[in-house]
Design a protein around this motif. Structure first.
Motif, PDB file in Angstrom:
ATOM      1  N   PRO A   4     -34.808 -90.370 -30.617  1.00  0.00           N
ATOM      2  CA  PRO A   4     -34.391 -90.622 -29.236  1.00  0.00           C
ATOM      3  C   PRO A   4     -35.077 -91.783 -28.796  1.00  0.00           C
ATOM      4  CG  PRO A   4     -35.061 -88.338 -29.395  1.00  0.00           C
ATOM      5  CD  PRO A   4     -35.540 -88.893 -30.648  1.00  0.00           C
ATOM      6  N   ALA A   5     -34.565 -92.747 -27.840  1.00  0.00           N
ATOM      7  CA  ALA A   5     -34.943 -93.798 -27.388  1.00  0.00           C
ATOM      8  C   ALA A   5     -36.215 -93.637 -26.573  1.00  0.00           C
ATOM      9  CB  ALA A   5     -34.048 -94.493 -26.550  1.00  0.00           C
ATOM     10  N   HIS A   6     -37.324 -94.494 -26.721  1.00  0.00           N
ATOM     11  CA  HIS A   6     -38.414 -94.444 -26.040  1.00  0.00           C
ATOM     12  C   HIS A   6     -38.352 -95.544 -24.678  1.00  0.00           C
ATOM     13  CE1 HIS A   6     -42.989 -94.060 -25.241  1.00  0.00           C
ATOM     14  NE2 HIS A   6     -42.776 -95.411 -24.816  1.00  0.00           N
ATOM     15  N   PHE A   7     -38.551 -94.818 -23.470  1.00  0.00           N
ATOM     16  CA  PHE A   7     -38.196 -95.535 -22.136  1.00  0.00           C
ATOM     17  C   PHE A   7     -39.397 -96.209 -21.522  1.00  0.00           C
ATOM     18  CE2 PHE A   7     -34.544 -93.215 -22.494  1.00  0.00           C
ATOM     19  CZ  PHE A   7     -33.511 -93.773 -21.888  1.00  0.00           C
ATOM     20  N   LYS A   8     -39.237 -97.555 -21.443  1.00  0.00           N
ATOM     21  CA  LYS A   8     -40.394 -98.396 -20.693  1.00  0.00           C
ATOM     22  C   LYS A   8     -39.897 -98.642 -19.330  1.00  0.00           C
ATOM     23  CE  LYS A   8     -43.482-102.236 -21.053  1.00  0.00           C
ATOM     24  NZ  LYS A   8     -43.893-103.506 -21.859  1.00  0.00           N
ATOM     25  N   LEU A   9     -40.856 -98.033 -18.431  1.00  0.00           N
ATOM     26  CA  LEU A   9     -40.580 -98.301 -17.012  1.00  0.00           C
ATOM     27  C   LEU A   9     -41.680 -98.603 -16.066  1.00  0.00           C
ATOM     28  CD1 LEU A   9     -39.095 -94.478 -16.764  1.00  0.00           C
ATOM     29  CD2 LEU A   9     -37.716 -96.271 -16.948  1.00  0.00           C
ATOM     30  N   ARG A  10     -41.252 -99.691 -15.161  1.00  0.00           N
ATOM     31  CA  ARG A  10     -42.227-100.284 -14.363  1.00  0.00           C
ATOM     32  C   ARG A  10     -41.698 -99.961 -12.969  1.00  0.00           C
ATOM     33  NH1 ARG A  10     -42.018-106.037 -15.376  1.00  0.00           N
ATOM     34  NH2 ARG A  10     -43.477-105.357 -17.185  1.00  0.00           N
ATOM     35  N   LEU A  11     -42.524 -99.343 -12.188  1.00  0.00           N
ATOM     36  CA  LEU A  11     -42.544 -99.103 -10.758  1.00  0.00           C
ATOM     37  C   LEU A  11     -43.065 -99.844  -9.809  1.00  0.00           C
ATOM     38  CD1 LEU A  11     -41.000 -97.079  -8.770  1.00  0.00           C
ATOM     39  CD2 LEU A  11     -42.984 -95.464  -8.994  1.00  0.00           C
ATOM     40  N   HIS A  12     -42.572-100.836  -9.025  1.00  0.00           N
ATOM     41  CA  HIS A  12     -43.054-101.457  -8.073  1.00  0.00           C
ATOM     42  C   HIS A  12     -43.459-100.541  -6.552  1.00  0.00           C
ATOM     43  CE1 HIS A  12     -42.777-105.266 -10.305  1.00  0.00           C
ATOM     44  NE2 HIS A  12     -41.881-104.508 -10.775  1.00  0.00           N
ATOM     45  N   GLU A  42     -45.406 -97.767 -16.101  1.00  0.00           N
ATOM     46  CA  GLU A  42     -46.559 -98.883 -15.449  1.00  0.00           C
ATOM     47  C   GLU A  42     -46.187 -98.932 -13.974  1.00  0.00           C
ATOM     48  OE1 GLU A  42     -47.581-103.759 -15.549  1.00  0.00           O
ATOM     49  OE2 GLU A  42     -45.642-102.909 -16.505  1.00  0.00           O
ATOM     50  N   ILE A  43     -47.213 -98.508 -13.186  1.00  0.00           N
ATOM     51  CA  ILE A  43     -47.135 -98.819 -11.882  1.00  0.00           C
ATOM     52  C   ILE A  43     -47.783-100.132 -11.336  1.00  0.00           C
ATOM     53  CG2 ILE A  43     -47.878 -97.784  -9.436  1.00  0.00           C
ATOM     54  CD1 ILE A  43     -46.164 -95.724 -11.117  1.00  0.00           C
ATOM     55  N   VAL A  44     -47.071-100.938 -10.547  1.00  0.00           N
ATOM     56  CA  VAL A  44     -47.417-102.108  -9.852  1.00  0.00           C
ATOM     57  C   VAL A  44     -47.665-102.047  -8.485  1.00  0.00           C
ATOM     58  CG1 VAL A  44     -46.849-104.755  -9.704  1.00  0.00           C
ATOM     59  CG2 VAL A  44     -46.543-103.458 -12.100  1.00  0.00           C
ATOM     60  N   ASP A  45     -48.756-102.141  -7.949  1.00  0.00           N
ATOM     61  CA  ASP A  45     -48.812-102.294  -6.586  1.00  0.00           C
ATOM     62  C   ASP A  45     -48.765-103.831  -5.794  1.00  0.00           C
ATOM     63  OD1 ASP A  45     -49.524-102.235  -3.779  1.00  0.00           O
ATOM     64  OD2 ASP A  45     -51.330-101.002  -4.080  1.00  0.00           O
ATOM     65  N   VAL A  46     -47.503-103.877  -5.269  1.00  0.00           N
ATOM     66  CA  VAL A  46     -47.317-105.473  -5.000  1.00  0.00           C
ATOM     67  C   VAL A  46     -48.073-105.937  -3.840  1.00  0.00           C
ATOM     68  CG1 VAL A  46     -44.880-105.107  -5.499  1.00  0.00           C
ATOM     69  CG2 VAL A  46     -45.203-104.869  -3.072  1.00  0.00           C
ATOM     70  N   GLY A  51     -48.318-111.605  -6.938  1.00  0.00           N
ATOM     71  CA  GLY A  51     -47.686-112.654  -8.081  1.00  0.00           C
ATOM     72  C   GLY A  51     -46.701-111.934  -8.796  1.00  0.00           C
ATOM     73  N   ARG A  52     -47.027-110.688  -9.277  1.00  0.00           N
ATOM     74  CA  ARG A  52     -46.107-109.917 -10.105  1.00  0.00           C
ATOM     75  C   ARG A  52     -44.891-109.575  -9.114  1.00  0.00           C
ATOM     76  NH1 ARG A  52     -48.415-106.110 -13.832  1.00  0.00           N
ATOM     77  NH2 ARG A  52     -46.282-105.716 -14.277  1.00  0.00           N
ATOM     78  N   ALA A  53     -44.982-109.274  -7.916  1.00  0.00           N
ATOM     79  CA  ALA A  53     -43.840-109.160  -7.283  1.00  0.00           C
ATOM     80  C   ALA A  53     -42.909-110.227  -7.222  1.00  0.00           C
ATOM     81  CB  ALA A  53     -44.138-108.741  -5.902  1.00  0.00           C
ATOM     82  N   LEU A  54     -43.528-111.495  -7.186  1.00  0.00           N
ATOM     83  CA  LEU A  54     -42.777-112.719  -7.098  1.00  0.00           C
ATOM     84  C   LEU A  54     -42.183-112.968  -8.398  1.00  0.00           C
ATOM     85  CD1 LEU A  54     -44.980-115.183  -5.163  1.00  0.00           C
ATOM     86  CD2 LEU A  54     -42.781-114.096  -4.331  1.00  0.00           C
ATOM     87  N   ALA A  55     -42.940-112.814  -9.571  1.00  0.00           N
ATOM     88  CA  ALA A  55     -42.259-113.102 -10.776  1.00  0.00           C
ATOM     89  C   ALA A  55     -41.331-112.084 -11.139  1.00  0.00           C
ATOM     90  CB  ALA A  55     -43.605-112.969 -11.814  1.00  0.00           C
ATOM     91  N   ASP A  56     -41.311-110.776 -10.720  1.00  0.00           N
ATOM     92  CA  ASP A  56     -40.217-109.882 -11.094  1.00  0.00           C
ATOM     93  C   ASP A  56     -39.093-109.738  -9.962  1.00  0.00           C
ATOM     94  OD1 ASP A  56     -41.785-109.366 -13.287  1.00  0.00           O
ATOM     95  OD2 ASP A  56     -42.807-107.404 -12.488  1.00  0.00           O
ATOM     96  N   THR A  61     -39.605-102.236  -2.042  1.00  0.00           N
ATOM     97  CA  THR A  61     -40.216-101.176  -2.697  1.00  0.00           C
ATOM     98  C   THR A  61     -39.808 -99.993  -2.113  1.00  0.00           C
ATOM     99  OG1 THR A  61     -42.295-101.388  -1.511  1.00  0.00           O
ATOM    100  CG2 THR A  61     -42.033-102.774  -3.411  1.00  0.00           C
ATOM    101  N   PRO A  62     -39.928 -98.752  -2.649  1.00  0.00           N
ATOM    102  CA  PRO A  62     -40.123 -98.737  -4.127  1.00  0.00           C
ATOM    103  C   PRO A  62     -38.963 -99.418  -4.918  1.00  0.00           C
ATOM    104  CG  PRO A  62     -40.123 -96.663  -3.195  1.00  0.00           C
ATOM    105  CD  PRO A  62     -39.804 -97.520  -2.134  1.00  0.00           C
ATOM    106  N   LEU A  63     -39.244-100.003  -5.998  1.00  0.00           N
ATOM    107  CA  LEU A  63     -38.328-100.513  -7.096  1.00  0.00           C
ATOM    108  C   LEU A  63     -38.439 -99.987  -8.408  1.00  0.00           C
ATOM    109  CD1 LEU A  63     -35.746-102.549  -7.575  1.00  0.00           C
ATOM    110  CD2 LEU A  63     -37.623-104.194  -8.202  1.00  0.00           C
TER     111      LEU A  63
END
Length: 96
Positions: A4-12, A42-46, A51-56, A61-63
C-alpha cells in the motif's frame, strides 16, 4: 508488486488556534484509522515559520497538503468531515 502507498502529509496551522488544534487531532485520528503505519505527518506552524507559509503558498489555515502519493492535493479546514477528506486523499470511505 509493491505494498500500500505511504502517505506524506503536511498540515499548516496557526499556533494554538481552536481550528488548528481540531485539525491536528482529526488528522491524527484519520491516519490512525485509515492509514495505520503508512503515513508521515509534518506540522508547520505558520506563526513560527512564516517563510514556510510563503514558500508553500499558504493563504489560510488549517491547510493539509498531501505531498505523496501523487497527485498533490490541498484541503482547507479542520478536517472534521471525514468522507470528503478521504475522497480528496484518494482513499475509499468506509462510511458510504
Amino acid at each position: 508488486m509493491s505494498g500500500p502507498a505511504h502517505f506524506k502529509l503536511r498540515l499548516h496551522v496557526a499556533g494554538n488556534a481552536p481550528n488548528s488544534a481540531r485539525a491536528i487531532a482529526n488528522l491524527h485520528a484519520l491516519c490512525q484509522k485509515h492509514l495505520p503505519e503508512r503515513h508521515e505527518i509534518e506540522i508547520v506552524d505558520v506563526l513560527r515559520e512564516p517563510g514556510r507559509a510563503l514558500a508553500d503558498h499558504v493563504l489560510m489555515t488549517p491547510l493539509l497538503v498531501k505531498l505523496s502519493p501523487a497527485p498533490v492535493c490541498k484541503i482547507v479546514g479542520n478536517l472534521s468531515e471525514t468522507p470528503p477528506v478521504l475522497e480528496a486523499l484518494g482513499l475509499p470511505s468506509l462510511t458510504r
